[in-house]
Motif scaffolding. Structure first.
Motif, PDB file in Angstrom:
ATOM      1  N   PHE A 249      -6.994 -11.160 -39.411  1.00  0.00           N
ATOM      2  CA  PHE A 249      -7.642 -10.014 -40.055  1.00  0.00           C
ATOM      3  C   PHE A 249      -8.188  -9.252 -38.745  1.00  0.00           C
ATOM      4  CE2 PHE A 249      -7.220 -12.873 -43.374  1.00  0.00           C
ATOM      5  CZ  PHE A 249      -6.820 -11.948 -44.400  1.00  0.00           C
ATOM      6  N   VAL A 250      -7.750  -9.510 -37.475  1.00  0.00           N
ATOM      7  CA  VAL A 250      -8.399  -8.982 -36.104  1.00  0.00           C
ATOM      8  C   VAL A 250      -7.655  -7.602 -35.906  1.00  0.00           C
ATOM      9  CG1 VAL A 250      -8.663  -9.416 -33.860  1.00  0.00           C
ATOM     10  CG2 VAL A 250      -9.068 -11.162 -35.042  1.00  0.00           C
ATOM     11  N   ILE A 251      -8.103  -6.720 -35.775  1.00  0.00           N
ATOM     12  CA  ILE A 251      -7.710  -5.168 -35.597  1.00  0.00           C
ATOM     13  C   ILE A 251      -6.906  -5.221 -33.992  1.00  0.00           C
ATOM     14  CG2 ILE A 251      -8.006  -2.929 -35.437  1.00  0.00           C
ATOM     15  CD1 ILE A 251     -10.641  -3.246 -36.885  1.00  0.00           C
ATOM     16  N   PRO A 252      -5.613  -5.064 -33.981  1.00  0.00           N
ATOM     17  CA  PRO A 252      -5.010  -4.980 -32.699  1.00  0.00           C
ATOM     18  C   PRO A 252      -5.440  -3.713 -31.897  1.00  0.00           C
ATOM     19  CG  PRO A 252      -3.370  -4.428 -34.449  1.00  0.00           C
ATOM     20  CD  PRO A 252      -4.524  -4.814 -35.181  1.00  0.00           C
ATOM     21  N   PHE A 253      -5.236  -4.033 -30.700  1.00  0.00           N
ATOM     22  CA  PHE A 253      -5.413  -2.934 -29.747  1.00  0.00           C
ATOM     23  C   PHE A 253      -4.206  -1.854 -30.002  1.00  0.00           C
ATOM     24  CE2 PHE A 253      -5.601  -0.585 -25.614  1.00  0.00           C
ATOM     25  CZ  PHE A 253      -6.863  -0.170 -25.601  1.00  0.00           C
ATOM     26  N   LYS A 254      -4.668  -0.645 -30.122  1.00  0.00           N
ATOM     27  CA  LYS A 254      -3.473   0.416 -30.572  1.00  0.00           C
ATOM     28  C   LYS A 254      -3.058   1.247 -29.350  1.00  0.00           C
ATOM     29  CE  LYS A 254      -4.579   0.839 -35.572  1.00  0.00           C
ATOM     30  NZ  LYS A 254      -5.624  -0.266 -35.375  1.00  0.00           N
ATOM     31  N   VAL A 255      -1.903   0.832 -28.734  1.00  0.00           N
ATOM     32  CA  VAL A 255      -1.560   1.766 -27.623  1.00  0.00           C
ATOM     33  C   VAL A 255       0.084   1.539 -27.226  1.00  0.00           C
ATOM     34  CG1 VAL A 255      -1.618  -0.219 -26.129  1.00  0.00           C
ATOM     35  CG2 VAL A 255      -1.985   1.769 -25.089  1.00  0.00           C
ATOM     36  N   THR A 256       0.483   2.724 -26.566  1.00  0.00           N
ATOM     37  CA  THR A 256       1.896   2.932 -26.421  1.00  0.00           C
ATOM     38  C   THR A 256       2.191   3.226 -25.096  1.00  0.00           C
ATOM     39  OG1 THR A 256       1.834   5.372 -26.910  1.00  0.00           O
ATOM     40  CG2 THR A 256       2.404   3.754 -28.654  1.00  0.00           C
TER      41      THR A 256
ATOM     42  N   LEU B 173      -7.402  -2.699 -22.356  1.00  0.00           N
ATOM     43  CA  LEU B 173      -6.478  -3.084 -21.634  1.00  0.00           C
ATOM     44  C   LEU B 173      -6.463  -2.545 -19.982  1.00  0.00           C
ATOM     45  CD1 LEU B 173      -3.203  -3.702 -21.405  1.00  0.00           C
ATOM     46  CD2 LEU B 173      -2.634  -1.453 -21.967  1.00  0.00           C
ATOM     47  N   SER B 174      -6.174  -3.597 -19.181  1.00  0.00           N
ATOM     48  CA  SER B 174      -6.504  -3.393 -17.775  1.00  0.00           C
ATOM     49  C   SER B 174      -5.297  -3.873 -16.912  1.00  0.00           C
ATOM     50  CB  SER B 174      -7.735  -3.772 -17.510  1.00  0.00           C
ATOM     51  OG  SER B 174      -7.933  -3.537 -15.858  1.00  0.00           O
ATOM     52  N   TRP B 175      -4.794  -3.337 -15.797  1.00  0.00           N
ATOM     53  CA  TRP B 175      -3.973  -3.909 -14.799  1.00  0.00           C
ATOM     54  C   TRP B 175      -4.062  -3.398 -13.433  1.00  0.00           C
ATOM     55  CZ3 TRP B 175      -2.902   0.220 -17.930  1.00  0.00           C
ATOM     56  CH2 TRP B 175      -2.323   1.305 -17.550  1.00  0.00           C
TER      57      TRP B 175
END
Length: 211
Positions: free
Chosen positions: A81-88, A118-120
């Motif tokens: 039930f954890v909300i995923p990080f939404k990214v494309t 998100l990081s890189w």
């Protein structure tokens, strides 16, 4: 039931579960154990001002945790039930239109339910990119990143990790001038995400760089 737990909230709950395991392992005092249980559930429920009966029933079993096995079973149930990080990939490219040959991570290789942000690092240009979700939208910043080859306190997660100085450049009020803003943050964003139990410092950091 729809996902309702943010990643930072899941990390906070994980920390409370770990405290319960440690408490049971180090004390035989029933009063101490009951206090730890009461504090754990109180802190967890305080994360969610508006809970449905079903959601509260999902969280309540934290009080039954006594050992690592209990902890793992409980957290595995919660993670559904954890909300995923939404990214494309296309969304990331839109955030950094001035960056040629952007090399974002492959989304399919990421566990989006473990990302507060998100990081890189692009080692060819020595740039670190940061993407967060703010008010339902993606916000991105990037800047130079200079590792200091030793551990320090990260200004985002407050963890004691290998850090580096992140500096974002912004045009100054006088034409042709620039100002730099930043702070010391984790080199390893995976560790940073894992340590994060609140989004406050992350959001403040990005907002300050964008101001």
């Amino acid at each position: 039931m729809e996902p309702f737990i943010r990643v930072d909230q899941f990390n906070f709950i994980s920390r409370q579960a770990r405290n319960l395991v440690n408490g049971h392992a180090t004390s035989n005092d029933k009063g101490v154990k009951q206090t730890i249980k009461s504090m754990a559930i109180e802190r967890v429920l305080a994360l969610f001002p508006e809970l449905t009966v079903e959601q509260e029933e999902l969280l309540q079993p934290i009080t039954t945790i006594k050992d690592k096995e209990d902890q793992e079973v409980y957290l595995a149930q919660l993670k559904k039930f954890v909300i995923p990080f939404k990214v494309t990939e296309q969304g990331m490219k839109k955030l950094f239109p001035k960056v040629k040959k952007l090399k974002p991570p492959v989304i399919e290789k990421l566990d989006l339910q473990e990302l507060c942000y998100l990081s890189w690092i692009d080692y060819s240009s020595n740039k670190k990119f940061i993407v967060i979700q703010s008010n339902g939208k993606l916000v991105g910043v990037y800047g130079s990143f200079d590792p200091i080859q030793q551990k320090g306190i990260c200004s985002l997660c407050n963890g004691h990790e290998e850090v580096g100085l992140f500096l974002a450049e912004k045009k100054g009020q006088v034409q042709g001038t620039f100002t730099k803003r930043g702070n010391y943050i984790c080199r390893d964003s995976e560790a940073c995400n894992h340590n994060m139990t609140s989004l406050d410092k992350l959001e403040e950091f990005v907002e300050r760089l964008k101001a």
